[in-house]
Scaffold this active site. Structure first.
Site, PDB file in Angstrom:
ATOM      1  N   HIS B 136      -9.184   1.229  -0.244  1.00  0.00           N
ATOM      2  CA  HIS B 136      -7.826   1.026   0.283  1.00  0.00           C
ATOM      3  C   HIS B 136      -6.953   2.109  -0.344  1.00  0.00           C
ATOM      4  O   HIS B 136      -7.236   2.587  -1.447  1.00  0.00           O
ATOM      5  CB  HIS B 136      -7.371  -0.368  -0.161  1.00  0.00           C
ATOM      6  CG  HIS B 136      -6.059  -0.808   0.375  1.00  0.00           C
ATOM      7  ND1 HIS B 136      -4.859  -0.406  -0.165  1.00  0.00           N
ATOM      8  CD2 HIS B 136      -5.740  -1.647   1.387  1.00  0.00           C
ATOM      9  CE1 HIS B 136      -3.869  -0.975   0.498  1.00  0.00           C
ATOM     10  NE2 HIS B 136      -4.380  -1.732   1.450  1.00  0.00           N
ATOM     11  N   ASP B 213     -11.617  -3.165  -7.326  1.00  0.00           N
ATOM     12  CA  ASP B 213     -10.538  -3.702  -6.494  1.00  0.00           C
ATOM     13  C   ASP B 213     -11.121  -4.891  -5.744  1.00  0.00           C
ATOM     14  O   ASP B 213     -11.872  -4.726  -4.785  1.00  0.00           O
ATOM     15  CB  ASP B 213     -10.046  -2.603  -5.544  1.00  0.00           C
ATOM     16  CG  ASP B 213      -9.174  -3.148  -4.418  1.00  0.00           C
ATOM     17  OD1 ASP B 213      -8.910  -4.367  -4.384  1.00  0.00           O
ATOM     18  OD2 ASP B 213      -8.765  -2.340  -3.554  1.00  0.00           O
ATOM     19  N   GLN B 216     -10.115  -8.141  -1.541  1.00  0.00           N
ATOM     20  CA  GLN B 216     -10.726  -8.776  -0.367  1.00  0.00           C
ATOM     21  C   GLN B 216     -11.960  -9.581  -0.737  1.00  0.00           C
ATOM     22  O   GLN B 216     -12.626 -10.134   0.146  1.00  0.00           O
ATOM     23  CB  GLN B 216     -11.106  -7.703   0.664  1.00  0.00           C
ATOM     24  CG  GLN B 216      -9.950  -6.882   1.177  1.00  0.00           C
ATOM     25  CD  GLN B 216      -8.991  -7.685   2.030  1.00  0.00           C
ATOM     26  OE1 GLN B 216      -9.336  -8.754   2.539  1.00  0.00           O
ATOM     27  NE2 GLN B 216      -7.776  -7.198   2.198  1.00  0.00           N
ATOM     28  N   LYS B 239      -3.543 -13.299  -1.032  1.00  0.00           N
ATOM     29  CA  LYS B 239      -4.701 -13.268  -0.142  1.00  0.00           C
ATOM     30  C   LYS B 239      -5.616 -14.464  -0.388  1.00  0.00           C
ATOM     31  O   LYS B 239      -6.621 -14.632   0.288  1.00  0.00           O
ATOM     32  CB  LYS B 239      -5.467 -11.957  -0.303  1.00  0.00           C
ATOM     33  CG  LYS B 239      -4.673 -10.734   0.199  1.00  0.00           C
ATOM     34  CD  LYS B 239      -5.539  -9.501   0.249  1.00  0.00           C
ATOM     35  CE  LYS B 239      -4.737  -8.208   0.213  1.00  0.00           C
ATOM     36  NZ  LYS B 239      -4.010  -7.934   1.452  1.00  0.00           N
ATOM     37  N   CYS B 377      -4.454   0.760   6.077  1.00  0.00           N
ATOM     38  CA  CYS B 377      -4.278   1.435   4.786  1.00  0.00           C
ATOM     39  C   CYS B 377      -5.607   1.963   4.260  1.00  0.00           C
ATOM     40  O   CYS B 377      -5.850   1.945   3.040  1.00  0.00           O
ATOM     41  CB  CYS B 377      -3.621   0.514   3.749  1.00  0.00           C
ATOM     42  SG  CYS B 377      -1.970   0.044   4.214  1.00  0.00           S
TER      43      CYS B 377
END
Lengths: 161, 419
Positions: B136, B213, B216, B239, B377
């Site tokens: 991202h 990261d 997600q 999220k 993104c």
């Protein structure tokens, strides 16, 4: 919601399917490239202007239906017109897309008012305006414009993830 | 019916009562115009259950004060609730100690913290940082800023046509100049679940720290930072059914202690004179100023909610929902799914022949269907697959089969408009 439906009406879909003045000019007097980095819309616009009159205009590129139809209808609207008329149309179209034009007052947009519903879809305003920004850039000898440029009248940040 | 098998498989998740779970989410009852909402933009932000909303309201109506300061009743309650939330996050990712959890404003903020706190201190000219094509922008741009400042170099791991990382190429990128690795756990644009444990292990063989990261990943699978042995792990609360404006950064305590602070101000010091400031211990060293207290407490409540359902059950249900949706997609002529990795979360990124994603998104919205269209993104991913943008339907555990059907029907209606 109704505006979404009215936006994708036959005239816009028709111009998307069969864009007018699609292609390039061999010896353009004016040329500019428009780019909307947020959605990847990309538009190449050429004009042949003589004695302040737009004799020929052509565009090509990759874009959504709204942008392509707007470009196609724009070329038919300004072909054969003077620069001054084109600049008036550019200004009126911008104002309409941003919901700042009172369509009950006299204007020269004609069939271009099919795009008036775009004012209710803020995320799509840039799609409709890009061809007009590019025309303005070409007429004023700017070689490329971006909807994210500093002079973008409808600044908005990009989305997330 | 080709989808009978999948339907049966989904029904066999019979202890997972999605209809009863949906009742926890008041927003799922709203209408978009005259159509019921079909919310399939969970990778951008998920919705909040009543339990988390209630916890937020309880804090604001009975517990609010600033933390770590006053000795009065409310301040003590608020401080306890805030630190209790930190322990919930710690347990959620199985960190050794609660001081290894730093509250940030979200994943982007966390990565910027590591870039400033670790990168600016330990990465020098000509050093190399390894990232992947799937990152991202939030795990690209901060490192580019650092590379520009220091004269460092960014190396990029390629992906194959399925959207899977080329692990051999990854391993070949390492050399004596490599100083840092940043990896996305799950691709937001394609849903690919990357083999991060193996990749972390390889980096550690060369003594290189790794940041993950997990924005997600954390909403869709159980995370165990000790098992992964990652050096940093980060995700955002919004999220995973929590509020916006709050996220977490896990860092190994030795690394966090060696790092310089990112932001200066109140709450991150033990003493200040105009000659010298002594910084507080971790995690407070990295939490300057009044934090989003309500956000952190809501974050904790979201974790309680997910734990109540169970991350393993969520992962199993979503996997079956993805299989169902992927198979139903075969019904759509001229549709192509981007991201066909063997290991995926419930994300369908797709393109339709001759129709731009933004037109798809606008027309689906007319049917109350919320998806994301654009570059997500992740422009390098778009460039890799040679598309300007995709349409992305991203599912959560509260989505059901009937919403998949609404999406399929909606896409067919879009195609009809452009016939």
């Amino acid at each position: 919601m109704d505006n979404t439906k009215s936006l994708y009406q036959e005239v816009i879909l028709d111009h998307n399917r069969k864009p007018r003045n699609y292609g390039t000019l061999e010896h353009p007097s004016h040329h500019a490239v428009g780019h909307n980095p947020l959605c990847g819309d990309h538009l190449d616009l050429s004009l042949q202007v003589e004695n302040d009159q737009i004799n020929y205009i052509a565009f090509h590129g990759e874009s959504c239906a709204i942008c392509k139809a707007s470009a196609s209808m724009m070329t038919t609207a300004v072909k054969g017109k003077t620069r001054a008329t084109a600049e008036t149309l550019i200004e009126e179209f911008r104002q309409m897309a941003m919901g700042k034009l009172d369509l009950n007052h006299p204007h020269q947009l004609g069939r271009l008012t099919v795009f008036s519903g775009i004012r209710d879809l803020p995320t799509r305003v840039k799609c409709a305006i890009l061809p007009w920004h590019t025309l303005h850039a070409a007429l004023n000898a700017l070689t490329s414009i971006s909807t994210e440029a500093d002079n973008d009248p409808i600044q908005s940040p990009s989305g997330n993830t | 019916m080709a989808n009978n098998n999948v339907t049966t498989a989904l029904k066999s998740c019979d202890d997972f009562d999605v209809e009863s779970i949906r009742k926890d989410f008041p927003i799922l009852n709203i209408k978009v115009g005259d159509k019921p909402l079909t919310y399939l933009d969970n990778a951008a932000s998920s919705q909040m259950p009543q339990q988390v909303i209630d916890r937020w309201i309880h804090y604001q109506t009975a517990q609010h004060a600033n933390i770590n300061r006053a000795v009065h009743y409310l301040s003590e309650i608020a401080t306890d609730a805030y630190e209790d939330a930190r322990r919930k996050v710690q347990q959620f990712v199985n960190a050794r100690e609660d001081r290894e959890i730093i509250f940030t404003s979200g994943t982007t903020d966390s990565i910027n913290l590591v870039m400033h706190g670790y990168g600016r201190q330990f990465i020098q000219a000509d050093d190399e940082i390894i990232l992947t094509t799937l990152e991202h922008h939030s795990n690209i741009v901060p490192w580019q800023m650092l590379a520009k400042e220091k004269g460092a170099v960014i190396r990029v791991v390629p992906v194959n046509d399925h959207g899977e990382l080329d692990i051999d190429a990854y391993e070949k990128l390492f050399n004596e100049r490599t100083k840092f690795v940043g990896l996305i756990h799950v691709s937001n644009a394609l849903g690919t679940i990357n083999p991060i444990k193996r990749m972390i292990n390889y980096a550690h063989q060369q003594d290189i720290p790794v940041l993950i990261d997990g924005a997600q990943a954390a909403p869709h699978m159980a995370i165990n930072v000790q098992d992964l042995d990652c050096d940093f792990y980060t995700f955002s609360a919004h999220k995973l059914c929590g509020p916006t404006g709050i996220g977490m950064l896990y860092g190994k305590s030795a690394l966090l202690e060696a790092m310089q602070p990112f932001k200066g101000g109140g709450d991150m010091i033990t003493s200040v004179t105009f000659e010298k400031t002594t910084y507080a211990d971790i995690p407070h060293k990295f939490e300057a100023g009044t934090p989003p207290i309500a956000g952190a407490i809501g974050f904790g409540a979201a974790i309680d909610y997910l734990n109540m359902i169970g991350l393993d059950r969520i992962a199993a249900y979503e996997s079956k929902l993805l299989d169902y949706a992927t198979e139903r997609f075969l019904d759509i002529k001229g549709a192509k799914i981007l991201g066909t990795a063997a290991h995926k979360t419930a994300v369908l990124s797709f393109v339709l022949d001759g129709i731009h994603p933004h037109d798809i998104g606008t027309i689906l919205n007319h049917d109350g269907i919320a998806i994301r269209t654009g570059h997500h993104c992740a422009q390098p991913v778009m460039q890799r697959f040679n598309v300007p943008a995709t349409s992305r339907a991203s599912f959560a555990f509260y989505n059901n089969e009937s919403e998949v059907e609404t999406l399929i029907k909606g896409i067919k209606a879009v195609q009809k408009v452009f016939l």
